[in-house]
Design an enzyme around this catalytic site. Structure first.
Site, PDB file in Angstrom:
ATOM      1  N   ARG A   1      69.795  29.100  58.424  1.00  0.00           N
ATOM      2  CA  ARG A   1      70.011  28.119  57.358  1.00  0.00           C
ATOM      3  C   ARG A   1      71.195  27.205  57.623  1.00  0.00           C
ATOM      4  O   ARG A   1      71.395  26.233  56.887  1.00  0.00           O
ATOM      5  CB  ARG A   1      70.264  28.857  56.038  1.00  0.00           C
TER       6      ARG A   1
ATOM      7  N   GLY B   1      69.157  28.424  47.584  1.00  0.00           N
ATOM      8  CA  GLY B   1      69.825  28.636  48.879  1.00  0.00           C
ATOM      9  C   GLY B   1      70.009  27.314  49.601  1.00  0.00           C
ATOM     10  O   GLY B   1      69.201  26.404  49.445  1.00  0.00           O
TER      11      GLY B   1
ATOM     12  N   ARG C   1      65.574  47.627  70.831  1.00  0.00           N
ATOM     13  CA  ARG C   1      66.771  47.036  70.210  1.00  0.00           C
ATOM     14  C   ARG C   1      66.316  46.049  69.137  1.00  0.00           C
ATOM     15  O   ARG C   1      65.227  45.481  69.234  1.00  0.00           O
ATOM     16  CB  ARG C   1      67.619  46.287  71.241  1.00  0.00           C
TER      17      ARG C   1
ATOM     18  N   GLY D   1      62.334  28.297  42.915  1.00  0.00           N
ATOM     19  CA  GLY D   1      63.154  28.665  41.747  1.00  0.00           C
ATOM     20  C   GLY D   1      63.653  27.418  41.034  1.00  0.00           C
ATOM     21  O   GLY D   1      63.524  27.283  39.808  1.00  0.00           O
TER      22      GLY D   1
ATOM     23  N   ILE E   1      63.998  26.408  53.937  1.00  0.00           N
ATOM     24  CA  ILE E   1      63.633  26.746  55.315  1.00  0.00           C
ATOM     25  C   ILE E   1      62.311  27.513  55.333  1.00  0.00           C
ATOM     26  O   ILE E   1      61.622  27.544  56.342  1.00  0.00           O
ATOM     27  CB  ILE E   1      64.726  27.578  56.026  1.00  0.00           C
ATOM     28  N   ASP E   2      61.950  28.156  54.205  1.00  0.00           N
ATOM     29  CA  ASP E   2      60.781  29.046  54.184  1.00  0.00           C
ATOM     30  C   ASP E   2      59.444  28.292  54.257  1.00  0.00           C
ATOM     31  O   ASP E   2      58.413  28.891  54.560  1.00  0.00           O
ATOM     32  CB  ASP E   2      60.787  29.895  52.910  1.00  0.00           C
TER      33      ASP E   2
ATOM     34  N   ARG F   1      61.095  34.920  53.330  1.00  0.00           N
ATOM     35  CA  ARG F   1      60.668  35.613  52.100  1.00  0.00           C
ATOM     36  C   ARG F   1      59.202  36.069  52.209  1.00  0.00           C
ATOM     37  O   ARG F   1      58.851  36.703  53.167  1.00  0.00           O
ATOM     38  CB  ARG F   1      60.909  34.735  50.872  1.00  0.00           C
TER      39      ARG F   1
END
Ligand code: F6P
Length: 382
Positions: free
Chosen positions: A309, A38, A300, A138, A160-161, A205
């Site tokens: 990202r 990503g 909401r 990955g 970003i994770d 994630r």
């Protein structure tokens, strides 16, 4: 690249008719680079730093592969000259393009077959001395496999994770936290005005880093992260307690990977031909339905999604990317491969790829930021 096709900005220091020229050029490095998985703010800043540093300090020639490992399989390259990477440190995305599906060991465009030998042959046919991979878990797993096959690989931790093993921080994380914090701050004022429970779902994630940091920065009332499975009763109890105390609104920051104690993960979809087939998402709406009967206030939901990202990296991410990139360039010059650059205790170092591959770094339960949030009374839904 033939010496006479050097980019315009490249200093021609040698007479092409002189044999010293040929001899000298034979010593130059040729380095490939790609951005996999990503996208993430800071990718362009790293590309710029690696390329500038290798070209200026080591007179290297750099070849970029388009769309991550797909470019190595389908043989699509872009020459990365000084001019090509000039001034891109503040640009979001990646000038090379990326793919989170192209795995050479299981290539989705060819019935999930192993095309890694083709990649190895292509790497050699280009005369590359090294391959720099900007990627997350990955891509580092693929990089580790290709290193074992003989490609001289070096990794740079992107996501970003912030969930890569062996580094205290990845580039892109600070930007995602800053975007998520701004969103939560804005949600705060509207939650307060309407006396509502507002639930904001954030990415990350299986790790709660973005949600924990943005939740703490924004003063969210309830923070739900995968590392601490929540139960509905505790969340209802906290919302009611706030209502009783006259604070008639609640902001809940929930990580997409947060688990309900009984139900577990909420999976949005499964993408069969992806190396990482599970896509998370939907926990905010799930929570809204589950909380509805227990509390009086209206509820909401907001799902922040890929906004986290996109766009320009924060100054801190640009700086981290530049240091990661130049440090990686030095390691390439020293021929130190099979490792990922890392930040540990404010020091730049390396970690072997086989210690990064197939692993996820989640928030430790004794992490100082988590403990600080607990100490100021933030609920984690338990
Ligand atoms: O790994 C980065 C990330 O943005 C995760 O936080 C999120 O779960 C996933 O990628 C989303 O993937 P995609 O871009 O395929 O929807």
């Amino acid at each position: 690249m033939h010496p006479l096709q050097l980019p315009l900005e490249y200093p021609i220091l040698f007479n092409p008719l002189n044999s010293l020229f040929v001899h000298h050029f034979a010593l130059f490095m040729k380095v490939g680079i790609l951005t996999g998985g990503g996208d993430c703010p800071g990718l362009n800043a790293v590309l710029r730093a690696v390329c500038k540093s290798l070209i200026l300090q080591h007179k290297a020639e750099i070849i970029g592969f388009e769309d991550g490992f797909e470019g190595m399989i389908e043989q699509r390259t872009i020459p990365l000259t000084l001019r090509a990477v000039a001034g891109i440190q503040d640009e979001g995305g990646t000038i090379l393009g990326t793919s989170n599906k192209a795995n050479p060991f299981k290539y989705f465009r060819r019935n999930n077959t192993d095309v890694s030998d083709e990649v190895l042959n292509y790497y050699h046919s280009l005369g590359l001395d090294a391959l720099v991979v900007l990627g997350g878990d990955g891509s580092m797993t693929i990089a580790e496999g290709l290193y074992r096959k003989g490609i001289q690989i070096l990794g740079i931790p992107k996501t970003i994770d912030n969930d890569l093993m062996g580094t205290d921080q990845t580039f892109g994380f600070d930007t995602a936290v800053s975007i998520a914090t701004e969103a939560l701050d804005r949600i705060h004022t509207t939650a307060q005005s309407h006396h509502r429970v507002l639930i904001v779902e954030l990415m990350g994630r299986y790790a709660g880093w973005i949600t924990l940091y943005a939740g703490v920065a924004s003063g969210s009332d309830i923070i739900l992260i995968p590392e601490i499975p929540y139960n509905i009763e505790s969340i209802v109890a906290r919302c009611r307690e706030r209502e009783r105390d006259g604070r008639r609104f609640t902001v809940i920051a929930v990580a997409e990977g947060a688990l309900e104690q009984e139900k577990g993960l909420i999976i949005r979809e499964t993408i069969a031909d992806s190396p990482d087939p599970i896509r998370l998402g939907g926990v905010a709406n799930y929570l809204a339905v589950r909380l509805k009967d227990g509390i009086e206030s209206e509820i909401r939901t907001t799902i922040l999604g890929h906004i986290q990202r996109g766009g320009t990296p924060t100054p801190a991410d640009r700086v981290l990317s530049t240091v990661f990139g130049t440090y990686a360039a030095e390691l390439v010059a020293k021929k130190q491969f099979g490792v990922m650059v890392a930040l540990q205790n404010n020091d730049f170092t390396t970690i072997p790829l086989d210690q990064v591959a197939h692993k996820t770094r989640t928030v430790p339960l004794n992490h100082p930021v988590l403990r600080a949030a607990q100490a100021i009374g933030t609920s984690f839904g338990v």
